[in-house]
Design an enzyme around this catalytic site. Structure first.
Site, short mmCIF file in Angstrom:
data_model
loop_
_atom_site.label_atom_id
_atom_site.label_comp_id
_atom_site.label_asym_id
_atom_site.label_seq_id
_atom_site.Cartn_x
_atom_site.Cartn_y
_atom_site.Cartn_z
N LYS A 163 0.83 -1.20 0.00
CA LYS A 163 0.00 0.00 0.00
C LYS A 163 0.87 1.26 0.00
CE LYS A 163 -2.36 0.64 3.71
NZ LYS A 163 -3.29 0.32 4.78
N GLU A 189 -2.22 8.00 12.57
CA GLU A 189 -1.08 7.17 12.13
C GLU A 189 -0.22 6.78 13.33
OE1 GLU A 189 0.71 6.54 8.55
OE2 GLU A 189 -1.31 5.85 8.94
N ARG A 190 0.40 5.63 13.23
CA ARG A 190 1.42 5.26 14.23
C ARG A 190 2.67 6.09 13.93
NH1 ARG A 190 -1.11 1.08 12.07
NH2 ARG A 190 -2.28 -0.34 13.44
#
Length: 491
Positions: A163, A189-190
């Site tokens: 991705k 998001e991490r």
């Protein structure tokens, strides 16, 4: 007559009346701040956005920062305006948080201005009514699921199926082909993913025409909910002021809905079906409708979409689908077979793939490719059980075409050159269509399948096949001589 906002010499001050986690009630004895106003406490360390006016003296807001240390009776100052995003040429190649603060350990950008994140979508009069195809230079996308210029595409994929690589390649092609700007918006998001993407973009050399903005997973829901609006404000600047095309990448749009659900719950609103906020449709539309092509430029968006428990009837998925003009589904099975980009051509689709937009030839070819691949998918079980030899001659031809098409629709990426050793290829739509048409006409039935794997245009297959034949020839000579010697000895 009441003044529009607080004067610089006499700030509008309030007092904290109640604190419940991220929800803060503030009492104002003077002018009540309007909805979406930003309030600041503890010398600007704690930022609160007004979401409701409870009565003539009280407002309720959601904190965009952690509220540790905030207590009843503390003074709160009205900033006199809403949350603002940083815009201007100086934001290129930089990484920001929702407040416009640089988080890439570099000096604050210069030559920039601030704009409200709450902006109306472009009016219908300003919108372009022409449907144009957005070429990505990636064969499988351009042929089977063409993207719309100024449209929204959903990218469905799990971890490790390519991705991020696909997003990175699209950014690279956007910069190279369209002279546009790319904006990456990470919602929830991490921090690991953000750091990795920043490093990859820098190594791939696409950072100079790119902006990254993050609302990280550990931040309060208010900040995660507003980061998408801040990214769109940046995108609108490049579209409307700089007249450039913008590629907006959002990862993940479901986390925007999730943050809205948390905010709604904290504000005490009654949830709707499956616990979602009652205003989900309005909130998502407010964000998505700003992504549009106008007379000055276009914002084309590719959004990663998480589908909860793979249930496509989930309200979050249903509301998101209604806005998308194309869906790209990544398959773990294809990734395991080494067919990159690992896009599943039978599950992916696009509203642009109609004869009126892409043309009769392109539409007919795409349908023929899908039919061939679908027939091959049906035959796979028979091949696994009985072998290829048990198929009819016509079915064997279909399998040969489908396998060659699958390999031709793979492509080496510029952003993975340093890992694969294969030079990246950008393939025009005409070359991609010609290649597929010639494979369907059985022009390459005598070529080895490997000659079509990881190439650009179809003309490269001939060169590969020729090289392979020359390589195989010296190896065959000793075998032939040994065979002749054995025959002589026997006679």
């Amino acid at each position: 007559m009441a003044e529009a906002g607080p004067r610089a010499d006499a700030p509008n001050l309030g007092v904290v009346a109640a604190v419940r986690g991220s929800v803060v009630d503030i009492r104002f004895d003077g002018q009540l701040p309007p909805i979406y106003s930003l309030l600041r406490a503890q010398d600007g360390e704690i930022v609160i956005e007004v979401l409701a006016q409870l009565d003539a003296q009280h407002v309720r807001g959601i904190a965009l920062t952690p509220t540790q240390g905030l207590a009843r009776g503390m003074p709160v100052e009205d900033s006199g305006g809403p949350l603002k995003a940083l815009v201007g040429k100086g934001i290129l190649s930089r990484m920001f948080d929702v407040f416009g603060k640089a988080i890439d350990r570099e000096a604050a950008p210069t030559g920039v201005q601030w704009r409200s994140v709450h902006r109306a979508p472009p009016s219908l009069a300003r919108r372009s009514t022409k449907s144009e195809v957005f070429e990505t230079g990636i064969k499988v996308i351009d042929v089977l699921m063409p993207l719309e210029r100024g449209g929204k595409a959903g990218l469905f994929g799990g971890a490790g199926v390519g991705k991020t690589v696909l997003l990175t390649e699209m950014i690279h092609n956007m910069v190279g082909q369209h002279e546009g700007v790319s904006i990456f918006c990470g919602i929830g998001e991490r921090c690991r993913e953000g750091e990795e993407l920043y490093r990859e973009m820098k190594e791939a050399g696409v950072l100079p025409n790119m902006v990254m903005i993050y609302g990280q997973m550990n931040e309060p829901p208010g900040a995660r909910f507003r980061v998408g609006h801040a990214a769109l404000t940046m995108a609108e600047y490049f579209r409307d002021d700089e007249h450039r095309d913008v590629l907006l990448l959002v990862d993940n749009i479901f986390r925007f809905i999730q943050a809205g659900m948390e905010v709604s719950g904290l504000m005490g609103q009654m949830p709707s079906r499956l616990g979602y906020q009652p205003t989900m449709g309005t909130e998502l539309s407010g964000l998505e409708e700003r992504i549009a092509n106008t007379d000055t430029g276009a914002i084309t968006s590719i959004q990663a979409v998480y589908v909860p428990a793979d249930d496509f009837t989930d309200p979050a998925a249903v509301h998101t689908f209604s806005h998308l003009s194309a869906s790209i589904v990544l398959s773990r099975k294809r990734a395991s077979e080494g067919l990159y980009p690992a896009i599943d051509p039978l599950q992916s689709s696009s509203k642009m793939a109609t004869p009126g937009i892409v043309g009769e030839r392109h539409y007919a070819l795409a349908q023929e490719i899908r039919r061939t691949l679908a027939q091959y998918a049906e035959l796979k079980d028979i091949i696994a059980m009985l072998g290829l030899e048990q198929l009819s001659p016509e079915d064997r031809k279909v399998v040969g075409r489908a396998r060659r098409l699958e390999r031709f629709l793979t492509q080496p990426f510029f952003t993975t050159e340093q890992f694969t050793g294969l030079k990246g290829k950008l393939v025009g739509l005409k070359d991609a269509l010609d290649g597929c048409e010639r494979i369907l006409r059985d022009e390459f039935k005598d070529y080895p399948e490997s000659a079509l794997y990881m190439i650009g245009a179809i003309s490269e297959a001939k060169a590969d096949a020729k090289t392979q034949a020359q390589t195989d020839e010296p190896a065959k000579k000793p075998q032939a001589e040994a065979h002749r010697a054995a025959e002589t000895h026997e006679s």
